[in-house]
Scaffold this motif. Sequence first.
Motif, mmCIF file in Angstrom:
data_model
loop_
_atom_site.group_PDB
_atom_site.id
_atom_site.type_symbol
_atom_site.label_atom_id
_atom_site.label_comp_id
_atom_site.label_asym_id
_atom_site.label_seq_id
_atom_site.Cartn_x
_atom_site.Cartn_y
_atom_site.Cartn_z
ATOM 1 N N VAL A 195 0.649 128.446 140.065
ATOM 2 C CA VAL A 195 0.478 126.993 140.113
ATOM 3 C C VAL A 195 -0.558 126.613 141.157
ATOM 4 O O VAL A 195 -1.385 125.716 140.933
ATOM 5 C CB VAL A 195 1.832 126.308 140.387
ATOM 6 N N LEU A 196 -0.556 127.279 142.281
ATOM 7 C CA LEU A 196 -1.529 126.993 143.334
ATOM 8 C C LEU A 196 -2.952 127.230 142.861
ATOM 9 O O LEU A 196 -3.886 126.536 143.297
ATOM 10 C CB LEU A 196 -1.226 127.849 144.564
ATOM 11 N N CYS A 197 -3.152 128.198 141.970
ATOM 12 C CA CYS A 197 -4.489 128.454 141.424
ATOM 13 C C CYS A 197 -5.053 127.241 140.686
ATOM 14 O O CYS A 197 -6.267 127.143 140.484
ATOM 15 C CB CYS A 197 -4.451 129.655 140.467
ATOM 16 N N ALA A 198 -4.174 126.324 140.287
ATOM 17 C CA ALA A 198 -4.611 125.137 139.540
ATOM 18 C C ALA A 198 -5.080 124.010 140.444
ATOM 19 O O ALA A 198 -5.600 123.002 139.953
ATOM 20 C CB ALA A 198 -3.474 124.638 138.651
ATOM 21 N N ALA A 199 -4.916 124.152 141.756
ATOM 22 C CA ALA A 199 -5.199 123.038 142.679
ATOM 23 C C ALA A 199 -6.611 122.478 142.546
ATOM 24 O O ALA A 199 -6.786 121.255 142.483
ATOM 25 C CB ALA A 199 -4.915 123.474 144.122
ATOM 26 N N PRO A 200 -7.670 123.315 142.497
ATOM 27 C CA PRO A 200 -9.017 122.728 142.397
ATOM 28 C C PRO A 200 -9.228 121.908 141.126
ATOM 29 O O PRO A 200 -9.971 120.922 141.134
ATOM 30 C CB PRO A 200 -9.932 123.967 142.428
ATOM 31 N N HIS A 201 -8.582 122.305 140.053
ATOM 32 C CA HIS A 201 -8.753 121.578 138.788
ATOM 33 C C HIS A 201 -7.919 120.302 138.764
ATOM 34 O O HIS A 201 -8.381 119.255 138.314
ATOM 35 C CB HIS A 201 -8.346 122.471 137.616
ATOM 36 N N ALA A 252 -2.243 119.313 132.118
ATOM 37 C CA ALA A 252 -1.166 120.292 131.979
ATOM 38 C C ALA A 252 -1.665 121.642 132.452
ATOM 39 O O ALA A 252 -2.815 122.017 132.204
ATOM 40 C CB ALA A 252 -0.706 120.384 130.523
ATOM 41 N N VAL A 253 -0.796 122.370 133.134
ATOM 42 C CA VAL A 253 -1.094 123.712 133.618
ATOM 43 C C VAL A 253 -0.141 124.678 132.934
ATOM 44 O O VAL A 253 1.080 124.457 132.933
ATOM 45 C CB VAL A 253 -0.948 123.802 135.148
ATOM 46 N N ILE A 254 -0.687 125.745 132.355
ATOM 47 C CA ILE A 254 0.130 126.741 131.656
ATOM 48 C C ILE A 254 -0.106 128.104 132.296
ATOM 49 O O ILE A 254 -1.149 128.724 132.073
ATOM 50 C CB ILE A 254 -0.201 126.788 130.155
ATOM 51 N N PRO A 255 0.816 128.574 133.139
ATOM 52 C CA PRO A 255 0.676 129.915 133.701
ATOM 53 C C PRO A 255 0.835 130.968 132.609
ATOM 54 O O PRO A 255 1.819 130.962 131.859
ATOM 55 C CB PRO A 255 1.820 129.994 134.722
ATOM 56 N N ALA A 256 -0.135 131.866 132.510
ATOM 57 C CA ALA A 256 -0.115 132.878 131.441
ATOM 58 C C ALA A 256 -0.699 134.186 131.942
ATOM 59 O O ALA A 256 -1.423 134.867 131.217
ATOM 60 C CB ALA A 256 -0.900 132.369 130.226
ATOM 61 N N ALA A 257 -0.350 134.554 133.166
ATOM 62 C CA ALA A 257 -0.927 135.763 133.753
ATOM 63 C C ALA A 257 0.046 136.935 133.783
ATOM 64 O O ALA A 257 -0.293 138.011 134.260
ATOM 65 C CB ALA A 257 -1.416 135.480 135.172
ATOM 66 N N GLY A 258 1.263 136.728 133.272
ATOM 67 C CA GLY A 258 2.270 137.780 133.328
ATOM 68 C C GLY A 258 1.884 139.004 132.502
ATOM 69 O O GLY A 258 1.112 138.921 131.546
ATOM 70 N N LEU A 259 2.469 140.141 132.860
ATOM 71 C CA LEU A 259 2.127 141.406 132.208
ATOM 72 C C LEU A 259 2.925 141.658 130.933
ATOM 73 O O LEU A 259 2.568 142.533 130.151
ATOM 74 C CB LEU A 259 2.353 142.563 133.187
ATOM 75 N N GLY A 260 4.010 140.941 130.732
ATOM 76 C CA GLY A 260 4.789 141.118 129.509
ATOM 77 C C GLY A 260 5.437 142.479 129.395
ATOM 78 O O GLY A 260 5.526 143.040 128.295
ATOM 79 N N THR A 261 5.936 143.011 130.506
ATOM 80 C CA THR A 261 6.458 144.381 130.490
ATOM 81 C C THR A 261 7.686 144.543 129.612
ATOM 82 O O THR A 261 7.960 145.637 129.130
ATOM 83 C CB THR A 261 6.792 144.830 131.922
ATOM 84 N N ARG A 262 8.443 143.447 129.393
ATOM 85 C CA ARG A 262 9.643 143.565 128.558
ATOM 86 C C ARG A 262 9.306 143.785 127.089
ATOM 87 O O ARG A 262 10.189 144.130 126.298
ATOM 88 C CB ARG A 262 10.521 142.315 128.720
ATOM 89 N N PHE A 274 1.008 121.462 146.302
ATOM 90 C CA PHE A 274 -0.048 122.425 146.615
ATOM 91 C C PHE A 274 -0.074 122.742 148.117
ATOM 92 O O PHE A 274 -0.208 123.904 148.524
ATOM 93 C CB PHE A 274 -1.414 121.896 146.173
ATOM 94 N N GLY A 275 0.035 121.701 148.942
ATOM 95 C CA GLY A 275 0.033 121.924 150.379
ATOM 96 C C GLY A 275 1.197 122.804 150.816
ATOM 97 O O GLY A 275 1.061 123.649 151.715
ATOM 98 N N ILE A 276 2.348 122.627 150.176
ATOM 99 C CA ILE A 276 3.517 123.442 150.505
ATOM 100 C C ILE A 276 3.322 124.881 150.031
ATOM 101 O O ILE A 276 3.628 125.838 150.745
ATOM 102 C CB ILE A 276 4.779 122.822 149.886
ATOM 103 N N LEU A 277 2.785 125.042 148.838
ATOM 104 C CA LEU A 277 2.593 126.389 148.298
ATOM 105 C C LEU A 277 1.618 127.203 149.149
ATOM 106 O O LEU A 277 1.735 128.437 149.229
ATOM 107 C CB LEU A 277 2.093 126.307 146.852
ATOM 108 N N ARG A 278 0.664 126.536 149.774
ATOM 109 C CA ARG A 278 -0.307 127.273 150.592
ATOM 110 C C ARG A 278 0.355 127.965 151.788
ATOM 111 O O ARG A 278 -0.177 128.949 152.314
ATOM 112 C CB ARG A 278 -1.407 126.326 151.080
ATOM 113 N N THR A 279 1.492 127.473 152.198
ATOM 114 C CA THR A 279 2.177 128.062 153.359
ATOM 115 C C THR A 279 3.524 128.682 152.990
ATOM 116 O O THR A 279 4.247 129.151 153.875
ATOM 117 C CB THR A 279 2.392 127.002 154.451
ATOM 118 N N THR A 280 3.877 128.672 151.708
ATOM 119 C CA THR A 280 5.155 129.250 151.288
ATOM 120 C C THR A 280 5.096 130.769 151.356
ATOM 121 O O THR A 280 4.185 131.387 150.799
ATOM 122 C CB THR A 280 5.501 128.810 149.849
#
Length: 311
Positions: free
Chosen positions: A118-124, A11-21, A219-225
């Motif tokens: 999500v792309l940052c998760a590719a190596p894992h 499972a991948v959990i993106p949690a890098a947002g700044l939470g500005t709200r 992942f391959g698509i995200l690399r060129t998106t």
Amino acid sequence: MSQSHPRITKAVIPAAGLGTRFLPATKATPKEMLPVVDKPAIQYVVEEAVSAGLDDVLMVTGRNKRPLEDHFDRNYELESALQKKGDADRLAKVQQSSDLATMHYVRQGDPRGLGHAVLCAAPHVGDEPFAVLLGDDLIDPRDLLLQRMIDVQQQYGGSVIALMEVAPEQIHLYGAAAVECTADSDVVKVSGLVEKPAVEDAPSNYAIIGRYVLDPAVFGILRTTQPGRGGEIQLTDALQQLVDTHTPAAAAEGKGGGPVHGVVFKGRRYDTGDRGDYLRAIVRLACEREDLGPDFRTWLRRYVTEEMQQP
């Protein structure tokens, strides 16, 4: 016909947002650590992944997110203090978060959108399907959405997204899906996706909510998106490319990443993405707690019927 596909374990959990709200509360505290009753929101999400059999969890973090790692790590000083006091209940609660799953962390660096996270998760992740869970959407543990999505992916292959019908005037807040019916009443085949469309441009009122089961071809698509709406790399745009490339010829050659299906969710979802919904989520979850619910519901009824009526 049902097919056999690789078992999903990560499972991948993106949690890098700044939470500005949620400023100023999130100036020094990650928004994922804001408590929902007495647990941080992020713990509910990890527990959901584990309940679906995904005990290998990668969290995509950013600057000032170290408290997330600390929360899922051991705290020997606190545990020792609770042991000395004989406070077994609180000790169990403290140890629960560190024993939930095998946790991994990677920093996103530049906040370039969900697709980039999500792309940052590719190596894992490697070359296997995986789940993505967004921390703003809490799914009630009694509603097995993620498990159902995994089952659908095992049956059809490809990718699976979670969809929920919303009021037409709310669709501009979400990604929207064009869909086709399948033999299963809660499963649709996705034929198109648009990120946060204007009401008049939305293909339907089926909104994408924060659960995905993805084929590694993404992942391959995200690399060129290229950056899309908001100048960010949108996961929705990459999923649209998966839809576009799923042709009979590509499927015959084992290319294209497979189809995209949606599971239509009609269960209990707690949206913690903005302040109002965050407060409503706390009230709803507190009301349903066995230890807090009876007294809290009594107070809430009295507050609504008596105190709120006072000038």
